[in-house]
Design a protein around this motif. Structure first.
Motif, PDB file in Angstrom:
ATOM      1  N   ARG A   1      48.900  56.455  -4.144  1.00 19.73           N
ATOM      2  CA  ARG A   1      47.924  57.586  -4.695  1.00 19.73           C
ATOM      3  C   ARG A   1      47.675  59.092  -3.700  1.00 19.73           C
ATOM      4  NH1 ARG A   1      44.065  56.770  -8.067  1.00 19.73           N
ATOM      5  NH2 ARG A   1      42.070  58.177  -7.713  1.00 19.73           N
ATOM      6  N   GLY A   2      47.278  59.659  -4.405  1.00 20.59           N
ATOM      7  CA  GLY A   2      47.347  61.417  -3.585  1.00 20.59           C
ATOM      8  C   GLY A   2      46.578  61.458  -3.167  1.00 20.59           C
ATOM      9  N   ARG A   3      45.959  62.756  -3.215  1.00 20.22           N
ATOM     10  CA  ARG A   3      44.389  62.982  -2.833  1.00 20.22           C
ATOM     11  C   ARG A   3      42.992  62.311  -4.068  1.00 20.22           C
ATOM     12  NH1 ARG A   3      46.931  67.402  -1.182  1.00 20.22           N
ATOM     13  NH2 ARG A   3      47.067  67.839   1.689  1.00 20.22           N
ATOM     14  N   ILE A   4      43.770  63.341  -5.356  1.00 24.20           N
ATOM     15  CA  ILE A   4      43.532  62.964  -6.539  1.00 24.20           C
ATOM     16  C   ILE A   4      44.133  62.639  -7.856  1.00 24.20           C
ATOM     17  CG2 ILE A   4      41.581  63.771  -8.787  1.00 24.20           C
ATOM     18  CD1 ILE A   4      41.172  65.998  -6.861  1.00 24.20           C
ATOM     19  N   GLY A   5      44.118  61.094  -8.336  1.00 24.94           N
ATOM     20  CA  GLY A   5      45.216  60.341  -8.886  1.00 24.94           C
ATOM     21  C   GLY A   5      46.618  59.962  -8.372  1.00 24.94           C
ATOM     22  N   VAL A   6      47.367  59.701  -9.314  1.00 26.62           N
ATOM     23  CA  VAL A   6      48.593  58.950  -8.888  1.00 26.62           C
ATOM     24  C   VAL A   6      50.090  59.622  -8.910  1.00 26.62           C
ATOM     25  CG1 VAL A   6      50.353  57.412  -8.702  1.00 26.62           C
ATOM     26  CG2 VAL A   6      48.157  56.859  -9.082  1.00 26.62           C
ATOM     27  N   PRO A   7      50.222  60.889  -7.985  1.00 23.62           N
ATOM     28  CA  PRO A   7      50.950  61.892  -8.483  1.00 23.62           C
ATOM     29  C   PRO A   7      52.560  61.145  -9.140  1.00 23.62           C
ATOM     30  CG  PRO A   7      50.666  61.792  -6.159  1.00 23.62           C
ATOM     31  CD  PRO A   7      50.128  60.852  -6.491  1.00 23.62           C
ATOM     32  N   LEU A   8      52.658  59.896  -9.501  1.00 23.94           N
ATOM     33  CA  LEU A   8      53.721  59.517 -10.201  1.00 23.94           C
ATOM     34  C   LEU A   8      53.307  59.780 -11.909  1.00 23.94           C
ATOM     35  CD1 LEU A   8      57.146  59.111 -10.184  1.00 23.94           C
ATOM     36  CD2 LEU A   8      56.764  57.073  -9.904  1.00 23.94           C
ATOM     37  N   ARG A   9      52.154  59.569 -12.064  1.00 23.80           N
ATOM     38  CA  ARG A   9      51.237  59.278 -13.038  1.00 23.80           C
ATOM     39  C   ARG A   9      51.023  60.150 -13.327  1.00 23.80           C
ATOM     40  NH1 ARG A   9      54.079  55.586 -12.680  1.00 23.80           N
ATOM     41  NH2 ARG A   9      53.330  53.316 -12.127  1.00 23.80           N
ATOM     42  N   GLN A  10      51.322  61.484 -12.891  1.00 25.29           N
ATOM     43  CA  GLN A  10      50.399  62.694 -13.344  1.00 25.29           C
ATOM     44  C   GLN A  10      51.545  63.821 -13.872  1.00 25.29           C
ATOM     45  OE1 GLN A  10      48.512  63.739  -9.723  1.00 25.29           O
ATOM     46  NE2 GLN A  10      46.816  63.781 -10.232  1.00 25.29           N
ATOM     47  N   LEU A  11      52.543  63.124 -13.152  1.00 27.50           N
ATOM     48  CA  LEU A  11      54.198  64.010 -13.043  1.00 27.50           C
ATOM     49  C   LEU A  11      54.705  63.766 -14.548  1.00 27.50           C
ATOM     50  CD1 LEU A  11      56.866  65.769 -12.679  1.00 27.50           C
ATOM     51  CD2 LEU A  11      57.585  63.781 -11.233  1.00 27.50           C
ATOM     52  N   GLU A  12      54.653  62.640 -14.466  1.00 30.72           N
ATOM     53  CA  GLU A  12      55.145  61.743 -16.313  1.00 30.72           C
ATOM     54  C   GLU A  12      54.460  62.110 -16.999  1.00 30.72           C
ATOM     55  OE1 GLU A  12      56.703  57.140 -14.722  1.00 30.72           O
ATOM     56  OE2 GLU A  12      54.265  57.186 -15.557  1.00 30.72           O
ATOM     57  N   ALA A  13      53.274  62.447 -17.344  1.00 33.78           N
ATOM     58  CA  ALA A  13      52.519  62.760 -18.426  1.00 33.78           C
ATOM     59  C   ALA A  13      52.774  64.097 -18.355  1.00 33.78           C
ATOM     60  CB  ALA A  13      50.577  62.234 -18.055  1.00 33.78           C
ATOM     61  N   VAL A  14      52.602  65.317 -16.910  1.00 33.01           N
ATOM     62  CA  VAL A  14      52.938  66.136 -17.874  1.00 33.01           C
ATOM     63  C   VAL A  14      54.525  66.582 -17.972  1.00 33.01           C
ATOM     64  CG1 VAL A  14      53.897  68.114 -16.583  1.00 33.01           C
ATOM     65  CG2 VAL A  14      51.691  67.015 -15.480  1.00 33.01           C
TER      66      VAL A  14
END
Length: 244
Positions: A18-31
């Motif tokens: 996890r990052g500060r808010i959310g999971v960076p890898l999952r966020q990148l996948e969504a972007v």
């Protein structure tokens, strides 16, 4: 010609971390999935690919970014290891965009949060601009002007004044795009004969609170990216964010 800018992925070796808010890898996948729906012709990732500077984090980034339907490239930010980035994928200095081009500026300084081009890279920028009159975008990690947040302004581009002295004689520069600030931003640099617009981009990871004097997260804002549509010597740009 449509260009997409992604920035500040801050991946870790552990894909579930996890990052500060959310999971960076999952966020990148969504972007990445959202960017593909916009059908850009090229994608540039403007630094801070990694948070922990591990080779594994760059392999994770390359794996996810390679799901982009458009050709993509990256440049380093203050959290990055340029050698490990280059081991995964080249670090180009310019993009041929047909009637346009983009110059990718390396502002990384090892061991420092702030950035700097330095005399050698400024000289190379000047020579590159002398050699091609096409409308040009400059893309970099560190902002070369204050963004209104004291803590971020303290770690911007240290040689910003020297940078603008290089830029000033070259009328083909249409805009400057940067990462690092984890927020949408628009500013203007006034030169003797014109003004140059500058744009910050939301992170694919956490967002920073605009205009905060000290570090603060913007928990209401979502990960996002920037789109740039290039026309006949002019461009349009805007920010898109993930759906809630």
């Amino acid at each position: 010609m449509r260009l997409a800018q992604l920035t500040d992925c801050h991946l870790l070796a552990d894909p579930a971390a996890r990052g500060r808010i959310g999971v960076p890898l999952r966020q990148l996948e969504a972007v990445v999935a959202a960017v593909n729906r916009q059908r850009p012709d090229r994608v540039v990732v403007t630094g801070d690919i990694s948070q922990d500077e591990t080779a594994t984090s760059y392999r994770l980034a390359e794996r996810v970014l390679s799901r982009l339907d458009a050709p993509w490239c990256w440049l380093p930010g203050n959290h990055d290891r340029t050698d490990r980035m280059a081991d995964c994928r080249p670090l180009p200095e310019a993009l041929d965009l047909g009637d346009w081009r983009a110059l990718l500026l390396d502002t990384h300084v090892s061991g420092r949060e702030g950035g700097e081009l330095g005399a050698e890279r400024r000289s190379a920028l000047d020579a590159s601009l002398d050699g091609d009159p096409r409308p040009t975008l400059l893309m970099m990690h560190h902002p070369p002007l204050p963004v209104g947040a004291a803590w971020l302004d303290a770690i911007g581009l240290a040689d910003a004044e020297a940078f603008w002295r290089v830029v000033a004689p070259h009328g083909q520069i249409r805009g400057v795009f940067f990462g690092h600030v984890h927020q949408a931003f628009r500013g203007v640099q006034a030169l003797a004969d014109r003004e140059i617009p500058l744009y910050g981009c939301p992170a694919t990871s956490d967002q920073f609170l605009p205009d905060s004097p000290t570090f603060a997260l913007d928990e209401a804002s979502r990960p996002g990216y920037r789109l740039i549509d290039l026309g006949e010597g002019e461009f349009e740009t805007w920010v898109e964010r993930l759906d809630p």
